[in-house]
Design an enzyme around this catalytic site. Structure first.
Site, mmCIF file in Angstrom:
data_model
loop_
_atom_site.group_PDB
_atom_site.id
_atom_site.type_symbol
_atom_site.label_atom_id
_atom_site.label_comp_id
_atom_site.label_asym_id
_atom_site.label_seq_id
_atom_site.Cartn_x
_atom_site.Cartn_y
_atom_site.Cartn_z
ATOM 1 N N GLY A 13 -10.018 -1.880 11.714
ATOM 2 C CA GLY A 13 -9.435 -0.851 10.729
ATOM 3 C C GLY A 13 -8.918 -1.471 9.663
ATOM 4 O O GLY A 13 -8.904 -1.216 8.469
ATOM 5 N N ASP A 76 1.823 -7.397 8.874
ATOM 6 C CA ASP A 76 2.567 -6.606 10.066
ATOM 7 C C ASP A 76 3.130 -5.291 9.809
ATOM 8 O O ASP A 76 3.675 -5.211 8.574
ATOM 9 C CB ASP A 76 3.466 -7.554 10.786
ATOM 10 C CG ASP A 76 3.855 -7.255 11.982
ATOM 11 O OD1 ASP A 76 2.814 -7.103 12.988
ATOM 12 O OD2 ASP A 76 5.135 -6.911 12.431
ATOM 13 N N PHE A 160 -6.821 4.306 13.472
ATOM 14 C CA PHE A 160 -6.532 3.540 14.503
ATOM 15 C C PHE A 160 -5.092 3.895 14.658
ATOM 16 O O PHE A 160 -4.395 4.829 13.899
ATOM 17 C CB PHE A 160 -6.912 2.069 14.331
ATOM 18 C CG PHE A 160 -6.224 1.489 13.277
ATOM 19 C CD1 PHE A 160 -6.493 1.565 11.969
ATOM 20 C CD2 PHE A 160 -4.973 0.854 13.288
ATOM 21 C CE1 PHE A 160 -5.746 0.940 10.672
ATOM 22 C CE2 PHE A 160 -4.049 0.305 12.320
ATOM 23 C CZ PHE A 160 -4.812 0.493 11.096
ATOM 24 N N GLY A 161 -4.569 3.454 15.844
ATOM 25 C CA GLY A 161 -3.054 3.253 16.004
ATOM 26 C C GLY A 161 -2.451 4.698 15.923
ATOM 27 O O GLY A 161 -3.025 5.571 16.685
ATOM 28 N N LYS A 201 -7.463 7.030 2.675
ATOM 29 C CA LYS A 201 -6.204 6.722 3.511
ATOM 30 C C LYS A 201 -5.684 5.461 2.417
ATOM 31 O O LYS A 201 -4.590 5.685 2.300
ATOM 32 C CB LYS A 201 -6.500 6.159 4.961
ATOM 33 C CG LYS A 201 -5.242 5.448 5.368
ATOM 34 C CD LYS A 201 -5.482 4.935 6.635
ATOM 35 C CE LYS A 201 -4.263 4.327 7.028
ATOM 36 N NZ LYS A 201 -4.726 3.613 8.614
ATOM 37 N N HIS A 206 0.599 1.986 3.346
ATOM 38 C CA HIS A 206 1.655 1.049 3.382
ATOM 39 C C HIS A 206 0.730 -0.255 3.215
ATOM 40 O O HIS A 206 1.476 -0.871 2.447
ATOM 41 C CB HIS A 206 2.258 1.430 4.474
ATOM 42 C CG HIS A 206 1.646 1.487 5.847
ATOM 43 N ND1 HIS A 206 0.767 2.493 6.074
ATOM 44 C CD2 HIS A 206 1.124 0.499 6.798
ATOM 45 C CE1 HIS A 206 0.117 2.151 7.368
ATOM 46 N NE2 HIS A 206 0.314 1.077 7.696
ATOM 47 N N ARG A 207 -0.188 -0.425 3.921
ATOM 48 C CA ARG A 207 -0.729 -1.807 3.737
ATOM 49 C C ARG A 207 -1.332 -2.062 2.436
ATOM 50 O O ARG A 207 -1.168 -3.174 1.954
ATOM 51 C CB ARG A 207 -1.905 -1.722 4.799
ATOM 52 C CG ARG A 207 -2.699 -3.074 5.048
ATOM 53 C CD ARG A 207 -3.432 -3.322 6.432
ATOM 54 N NE ARG A 207 -3.906 -1.833 6.977
ATOM 55 C CZ ARG A 207 -3.013 -1.543 7.687
ATOM 56 N NH1 ARG A 207 -1.731 -1.820 8.210
ATOM 57 N NH2 ARG A 207 -3.174 -0.330 8.235
HETATM 58 P P1 IMP Z 1 0.750 -4.317 13.970
HETATM 59 O O1 IMP Z 1 1.853 -5.195 14.853
HETATM 60 O O2 IMP Z 1 1.040 -4.546 12.606
HETATM 61 O O3 IMP Z 1 -0.726 -4.565 14.217
HETATM 62 O O4 IMP Z 1 0.941 -2.769 14.237
HETATM 63 C C1 IMP Z 1 1.978 -2.317 14.997
HETATM 64 C C2 IMP Z 1 1.457 -0.932 15.637
HETATM 65 O O5 IMP Z 1 1.500 -0.062 14.512
HETATM 66 C C3 IMP Z 1 0.367 -1.134 16.310
HETATM 67 O O6 IMP Z 1 0.209 -0.246 17.371
HETATM 68 C C4 IMP Z 1 -0.769 -0.462 14.992
HETATM 69 O O7 IMP Z 1 -1.776 0.136 15.808
HETATM 70 C C5 IMP Z 1 0.165 0.487 14.366
HETATM 71 N N1 IMP Z 1 -0.235 0.645 13.008
HETATM 72 C C6 IMP Z 1 -0.230 -0.477 12.169
HETATM 73 N N2 IMP Z 1 -0.750 -0.012 10.954
HETATM 74 C C7 IMP Z 1 -1.098 1.124 11.190
HETATM 75 C C8 IMP Z 1 -1.966 2.430 10.280
HETATM 76 O O8 IMP Z 1 -2.095 2.039 9.152
HETATM 77 N N3 IMP Z 1 -2.126 3.330 10.870
HETATM 78 C C9 IMP Z 1 -1.767 3.750 12.221
HETATM 79 N N4 IMP Z 1 -1.286 2.891 13.092
HETATM 80 C C10 IMP Z 1 -0.851 1.587 12.319
#
Ligand code: IMP
Length: 221
Positions: A13, A76, A160-161, A201, A206-207
């Protein structure tokens, strides 16, 4: 030929979101795959410390095709919930893999979207992202935030997430986030990130904001 940006992520994702955005800027994006057992995520207090650690780890796993002008990208992110003083923040992965989205909704069950007295959004939350790019031995950092709130039920589909529970605030015509409850030119109309497609999205993400901030510090490809 434009340099390749090798994105260290196992998350399809995230890869899709970054690829859409960076290809618009003229960069080619490839996934840098490293076995999960060979990478560790430090339990640090800031997203930037985690991102810098991942860059240093990635440098030990460069693919043979890595070209002289190629770059390494890591990112991150975390979900910061206002009513929980920013939790789960840097603990987002752990919280997602333990209590999950339904657990987060349960933690906020007692809070309504709007405080009857102050009208503040009691379920306010924001995604924060830090993107780090290794480029000729230097590390450049970009940051991005997406404010919004936590919905009271799962709205799934794509994503996702925490996507199924996060509803971003509307944006004005310049794509700047508006205060809670304000209608803007860009809106998910109350849908979560999980219920919209990744192109939609990316307008809020944020990304993407972190990548924009990061790549604005570089000449275009
Ligand atoms: P990570 O360590 O950056 O991969 O993300 C930390 C947590 O935040 C993980 O459980 C990801 O699935 C969630 N996360 C990060 N970015 C997103 C997003 O854009 N949408 C939803 N969940 C996110």
């Amino acid at each position: 030929m434009s340099p390749t940006v090798w994105f260290l992520t196992g998350n399809e994702g995230k890869l899709a979101e970054a690829s859409i955005h960076l290809s618009n800027l003229g960069y080619r994006v490839k996934q840098l795959m490293v076995d999960e057992e060979e990478l560790y995520e430090p339990q640090a207090e800031s997203l930037e410390v985690v991102a810098r650690s991942k860059i240093n780890q990635a440098l030990n796993h460069l693919p043979e095709q890595f070209g002289n002008n190629d770059m390494i990208l890591v990112e991150d992110a975390g979900l910061f919930i206002k009513a929980l003083d920013g939790f789960p923040g840097v603990y987002s992965s752990f919280v997602h893999s333990t209590i999950g989205n339904l657990g987060v909704i349960r933690l906020l069950n007692h809070l309504s979207t709007e405080d009857p007295v102050s009208s503040a959004n009691l379920r306010a939350a924001e995604f924060r992202a830090v993107a780090a790019l290794w480029c000729n031995g230097e590390i450049i950092i970009g940051e991005g935030i997406c404010p919004g709130h936590i919905g009271d039920e799962l709205m799934e589909g794509n994503g996702f997430g925490f996507d199924p529970i996060f509803i971003p605030y509307d944006l004005d015509e310049h794509k700047n986030p508006l205060p809670a409850g304000t209608y803007g030119d860009y809106s998910t109309h109350g849908k979560t990130f999980g219920a919209i497609d990744s192109v939609a999205k990316n307008k809020f993400s944020h990304r993407v904001r972190a990548l924009e901030n990061l790549f604005s510090q570089l000449p275009s490809a």
